[in-house]
Design an enzyme around this catalytic site. Sequence first.
Site, mmCIF file in Angstrom:
data_model
loop_
_atom_site.group_PDB
_atom_site.id
_atom_site.type_symbol
_atom_site.label_atom_id
_atom_site.label_comp_id
_atom_site.label_asym_id
_atom_site.label_seq_id
_atom_site.Cartn_x
_atom_site.Cartn_y
_atom_site.Cartn_z
ATOM 1 N N ASP A 295 0.973 -0.884 -0.115
ATOM 2 C CA ASP A 295 0.066 -0.065 0.094
ATOM 3 C C ASP A 295 0.837 1.225 -0.015
ATOM 4 O O ASP A 295 1.898 1.130 -0.456
ATOM 5 C CB ASP A 295 -1.069 0.055 1.142
ATOM 6 C CG ASP A 295 -2.327 0.640 0.810
ATOM 7 O OD1 ASP A 295 -2.178 1.826 0.420
ATOM 8 O OD2 ASP A 295 -3.461 0.339 1.106
ATOM 9 N N HIS A 318 1.990 1.909 -3.354
ATOM 10 C CA HIS A 318 1.140 2.926 -4.119
ATOM 11 C C HIS A 318 1.776 4.187 -3.988
ATOM 12 O O HIS A 318 1.182 5.253 -4.401
ATOM 13 C CB HIS A 318 -0.230 2.821 -3.060
ATOM 14 C CG HIS A 318 -1.026 1.551 -3.324
ATOM 15 N ND1 HIS A 318 -2.054 1.185 -2.848
ATOM 16 C CD2 HIS A 318 -0.599 0.252 -4.194
ATOM 17 C CE1 HIS A 318 -2.595 0.164 -3.069
ATOM 18 N NE2 HIS A 318 -1.529 -0.717 -3.854
#
Length: 424
Positions: A295, A318
């Site tokens: 993430d 991310h």
Amino acid sequence: MASVVSSFFLPMITILCALPAPWHAQSDASHLPAHSFHGSLRKELGYSFGAHPYYSSHPFFREEGGGVVPIKAAIFPRASDESASMTTSSLLYSSARVVSVDSFGAKADGKQDNTLAFQKAWTEACSTSKDAVLLVPNKNYFIGPITFSGPCQSNIFLQMKGSIKASDDQSKYKNDGRHWILFKNVANLVVDGGGSGKVDGNGKFWWQNSCKVDESLPCKDAPTAMTFYGCNNLRVQNLKIQNAQQMHMSFEKCSNVNVSGIQVTAPADSPNTDGIHVTGTQNIHISSCVIGTGDDCISIVAGSQKVYATNITCGPGHGISIGSLGSDNSAAYVSGVYLDGAKLIGTTNGVRIKTWQGGLGSASQISFKNIEMQSVSNPIIIDQNYCDQAQPCKNQKSAVQVKDVVYENIRGTSARGGPLHLQQ
Ligand SMILES: *[C@@H]1O[C@H](CO)[C@@H](O)[C@H](O)[C@H]1NC(C)=O
Ligand SMILES: CC(=O)N[C@H]1CO[C@H](CO)[C@@H](O)[C@@H]1O
């Protein structure tokens, strides 16, 4: 599948005013009466308007305008002392009490749950009037969920030479499913891994039970591996952290924090495993960290102010995010975020600001500079329609205002065409 790779170089872009969302007028909190909930939200988070001066051309590691409590020098080793951390602690703590978890019955036999021993050792260290070194010897310990609570009588230097692994018995988390290791209201704390220290969330089981992995399962919280809540004058350094159940390291309502030399590792497909999460925290310096997760590399959310980051390497993951802000019609304020010097490799996003429709507040005084990206899908992105839920998000008339954002010297390759994505 072949992807389009293109090179880009952005010497400088400045977004001065709010992204011209048509609903912008409503996102300005000054329209609201003084007694509205915004005031108390800011107070609760320690956020103060006007406390942060406008950035100068090179704001890193320079305090300006006063008003910031200096990090207490006494308990922070000088750089030259850091080669030998044992020496460091004995130098710094010539009169310090050394408390080892082993003295309280901790056993690194790969089976025993050492939660109680760690808890007792903490209580001892926290209640001595001398400065204390809490020592985790260079062995591997299993522990369940644990809270290290302050305030303490003294400064604490947690010297993690060994590694701590989370117990995977989920029933142990039934009282509090959101935290594994929680430091709560501790001031003048140093957590030092000395290069060998490791924290392992043993997250596999949690990931398998995530609704993001198995859509038939209900969405439930999983623990954050290390949470620092309400800590003032904090230093976390030279530590490896891996495979968190959910987020790796979270700083919540803290102030005067220095995070450096942290290495975060989790698989690219592990759900919600943010590297470093910052919420309601003021004056935090994050430097020399290498973060690869499933993430966000670093995520900065509501109530955060004066967040400095430098020498950060991200990927997979991310990318670096401000937000998400304004979910469920909430008010969110973030200001003074300075990222100078980062390398992002193969991340889905580069530097991103993400806000939900329907929120209030602002994200302002933000600069991203000297950033190198390799095969990043969305190098620069401002997404004011962020929606991370099963149901589609409906159109709403208010938004979090985004203003005073500078991008400078950002270069590299994009895996999806152009570098710039502004979505409203
Ligand atoms: C940048 O971070 C890396 C990884 O932690 C470290 O090895 C390197 O020394 C840092 N560079 C500087 C200039 O601090
Ligand atoms: C801003 C600041 O204090 N940064 C320090 C954080 O800690 C690292 C490592 O100990 C220092 O090198 C930084 O100068």
